[in-house]
Design an enzyme around this catalytic site. Structure first.
Site, mmCIF file in Angstrom:
data_model
loop_
_atom_site.group_PDB
_atom_site.id
_atom_site.type_symbol
_atom_site.label_atom_id
_atom_site.label_comp_id
_atom_site.label_asym_id
_atom_site.label_seq_id
_atom_site.Cartn_x
_atom_site.Cartn_y
_atom_site.Cartn_z
ATOM 1 N N GLU A 287 0.830 -1.219 0.000
ATOM 2 C CA GLU A 287 0.000 0.000 0.000
ATOM 3 C C GLU A 287 0.858 1.261 0.000
ATOM 4 O O GLU A 287 0.421 2.309 -0.464
ATOM 5 C CB GLU A 287 -0.918 0.029 1.237
ATOM 6 C CG GLU A 287 -2.232 -0.688 1.031
ATOM 7 C CD GLU A 287 -3.298 -0.332 2.070
ATOM 8 O OE1 GLU A 287 -2.963 0.215 3.136
ATOM 9 O OE2 GLU A 287 -4.470 -0.626 1.815
ATOM 10 N N LYS A 422 -14.219 -0.335 -3.881
ATOM 11 C CA LYS A 422 -15.293 0.010 -2.943
ATOM 12 C C LYS A 422 -16.411 0.736 -3.685
ATOM 13 O O LYS A 422 -17.587 0.459 -3.482
ATOM 14 C CB LYS A 422 -14.766 0.920 -1.825
ATOM 15 C CG LYS A 422 -13.800 0.238 -0.876
ATOM 16 C CD LYS A 422 -13.423 1.171 0.264
ATOM 17 C CE LYS A 422 -12.246 0.629 1.036
ATOM 18 N NZ LYS A 422 -11.680 1.592 1.975
HETATM 19 O O1 LIG Z 1 -9.377 0.844 9.803
HETATM 20 P P1 LIG Z 1 -10.230 0.979 8.607
HETATM 21 O O2 LIG Z 1 -10.624 2.401 8.332
HETATM 22 O O3 LIG Z 1 -11.450 0.094 8.720
HETATM 23 O O4 LIG Z 1 -9.422 0.524 7.351
HETATM 24 C C1 LIG Z 1 -8.953 -0.776 7.189
HETATM 25 C C2 LIG Z 1 -8.098 -0.909 5.953
HETATM 26 O O5 LIG Z 1 -8.867 -0.736 4.783
HETATM 27 C C3 LIG Z 1 -8.664 0.385 3.943
HETATM 28 O O6 LIG Z 1 -9.438 0.259 2.800
HETATM 29 C C4 LIG Z 1 -7.206 0.651 3.627
HETATM 30 O O7 LIG Z 1 -6.815 0.257 2.352
HETATM 31 C C5 LIG Z 1 -6.248 0.055 4.636
HETATM 32 O O8 LIG Z 1 -5.095 0.848 4.668
HETATM 33 C C6 LIG Z 1 -6.873 -0.036 5.990
HETATM 34 O O9 LIG Z 1 -5.932 -0.551 6.909
#
Ligand SMILES: O=P(O)(O)OC[C@H]1O[C@H](O)[C@H](O)[C@@H](O)[C@@H]1O
EC number: 5.3.1.9
Length: 445
Positions: A287, A422
């Protein structure tokens, strides 16, 4: 402390070229320190280990104790940076068979919210049906669909099974201070909650409550984990000369390898407990560096398991790979190969040897074979699988990642590409607010 050895890359790249990165590595370190580089809103991890207070650790340990006293099972709900750090540390430090033992000294830690497998979630809820369980709901944004969906199921089940009052005691939220659905739910329901600092991105958050609380619930010493990371923070500090700074050397070496056509870096372990450290590392580097159509593809194998599956490709496939091996110097237990009078298996030449001696020869033999086969090899030795070593290793990789991303010229602290799937998923599911996207995507089907 770790020992970093790049000697076995030097038939492929030159030491001079690696050392020529000194100025760039220094500039990258300064940009991190002074907050003058790309993504400078997300540098809270840089001095995190040395700034964690005793009071904060005590609060985490007290909450962990509540969960330990009231739960047979604790489900960590989170995805990406919101579960991989905790899982990496817990699996590295746990007895491999602890979950099968009748007598347990800590709640069993299970994971959810990192997939949308209906069978997985069904089977999890079934397993939990007769368990005293709690949930740590982890999401920085507080809106991640995978995690929110799992938490909705787990919250309801916990309340139905244990009653609202107990559920309030055994559900903990770790999320943003103000925004996101996880924050709203935690505040409304009165859950104990911890904050993920704004300036620490998910993949750099293992030393925030995101990692520390589940690790403490699992029974590991978070003081020592943080101390190990703090020692590494010093060892990789901005005033440490380039040649002595393992994070700078690692960052320089992998950039030089990349420049020379090594597009894939395979993180190798010879210890199955390190599998999730590799998963965590893959997110950290993938990432952070995979953007603007650039970046090494981070891959991982578990040896010797995968020597019998991926070994052939690594030995003789396309020569676009390099390896970084994590070697654990000392095992925590001792086991010798027994003598067998009949020697039907022909293994008496190993009798009396430690199993780890055999493993170390597999490691050395593999390194030499792969180097002969055209695969440059970086070696990282950690003293043992314990809290200090793992804390140090994780911070080392974080620091090196910041430097490496800046040398590569990208913003190592954002992940814009993750949004694409998403958006499509929400459009396909008719999420309110996505009406236009829904129409457009349906026209493509
Ligand atoms: O902690 P959150 O906001 O649920 O995110 C959880 C994960 O999903 C996201 O889409 C990112 O790509 C990640 O970098 C992150 O660690």
């Amino acid at each position: 402390m770790i020992d970093l050895n790049i000697e076995k890359t030097l038939g492929f790249i030159s030491k001079e070229k690696v050392f020529a990165y000194e100025a760039q590595a220094k500039a990258a370190q300064e940009a991190l320190e002074n907050g003058t580089g790309k993504g400078n809103d997300f540098l809270g991890w840089l001095h995190l280990p040395s700034s964690i207070s005793k009071e904060h650790l005590a609060e985490l340990k007290a909450t962990a104790q509540t969960l330990r006293e009231n739960c047979e099972v604790v489900v960590v709900a989170g995805i990406g940076g919101s579960y991989l750090g905790a899982r990496a540390v817990i699996e590295a430090l746990s007895d491999s068979f602890t979950w099968l033992r009748d007598k347990k000294t800590a709640p069993v830690i299970l994971y959810a919210g990192h997939n949308i497998g209906e069978d997985y979630l069904y089977e999890l809820t079934r397993y939990l049906a007769d368990k005293k369980f709690g949930v740590i709901n982890i999401s920085k944004s507080g809106t991640t669909t995978e995690t929110a969906l799992a938490f909705r199921l787990l919250k309801k089940q916990c309340e139905d099974q244990r009653g609202k009052d107990v559920a309030k005691q055994v559900i903990v939220a770790i999320t943003d201070a103000k925004k996101g659905a996880a924050r709203v739910t935690a505040d409304n329901e009165g859950y104990k909650s911890f904050i993920i600092p704004d300036n620490v991105g998910g993949r750099f958050s293992v030393l925030t409550p995101v990692g520390l609380l589940p690790i403490a619930v699992a029974g590991f010493d978070i003081d020592k984990l943080v101390a190990g990371a703090a020692a590494m923070e010093k060892a990789c500090g901005k005033d440490v000369p380039f040649v002595q700074n393992p994070a700078a050397i690692y960052a320089a070496t992998r950039n030089e390898l990349y420049k020379n056509g090594k597009k894939i870096e395979i993180l190798v372990n010879f210890n199955p407990k390190l599998h999730y450290v590799s998963e965590w590392w893959k997110q950290l580097y993938g990432e952070s560096e995979g953007k603007e159509h650039k970046g090494i593809f981070p891959a991982a194998v578990d040896f010797s398991t995968d020597l019998h599956s991926m070994g052939q490709w690594i030995q003789e496939g396309e020569r676009t790979i390099c390896e970084t091996v994590i070697s654990v110097e000392k095992t925590n237990h001792k086991l010798e190969v027994p003598t067998d009078e009949q020697n039907l298996d022909g293994l008496n030449f190993l009798a009396g040897k430690r199993v780890d001696e055999v493993n170390k020869m597999a490691e050395l033999g593999t390194q030499l074979a792969h180097v002969d086969g055209g695969v440059p090899n970086i070696r990282i030795v950690i003293p043992a699988l314990n809290e200090e070593s793992i804390g140090g290793l994780l911070y080392f990789f974080e620091k090196a990642c910041g430097i490496s991303g800046y040398i590569l010229g990208v913003n190592p602290f954002d992940q814009p590409g993750v949004e694409a799937y998403k958006k499509n998923m929400f459009a396909l599911l008719n999420k309110p607010g996505y009406e236009e996207e829904s129409k457009a995507i349906r026209a493509r089907l």
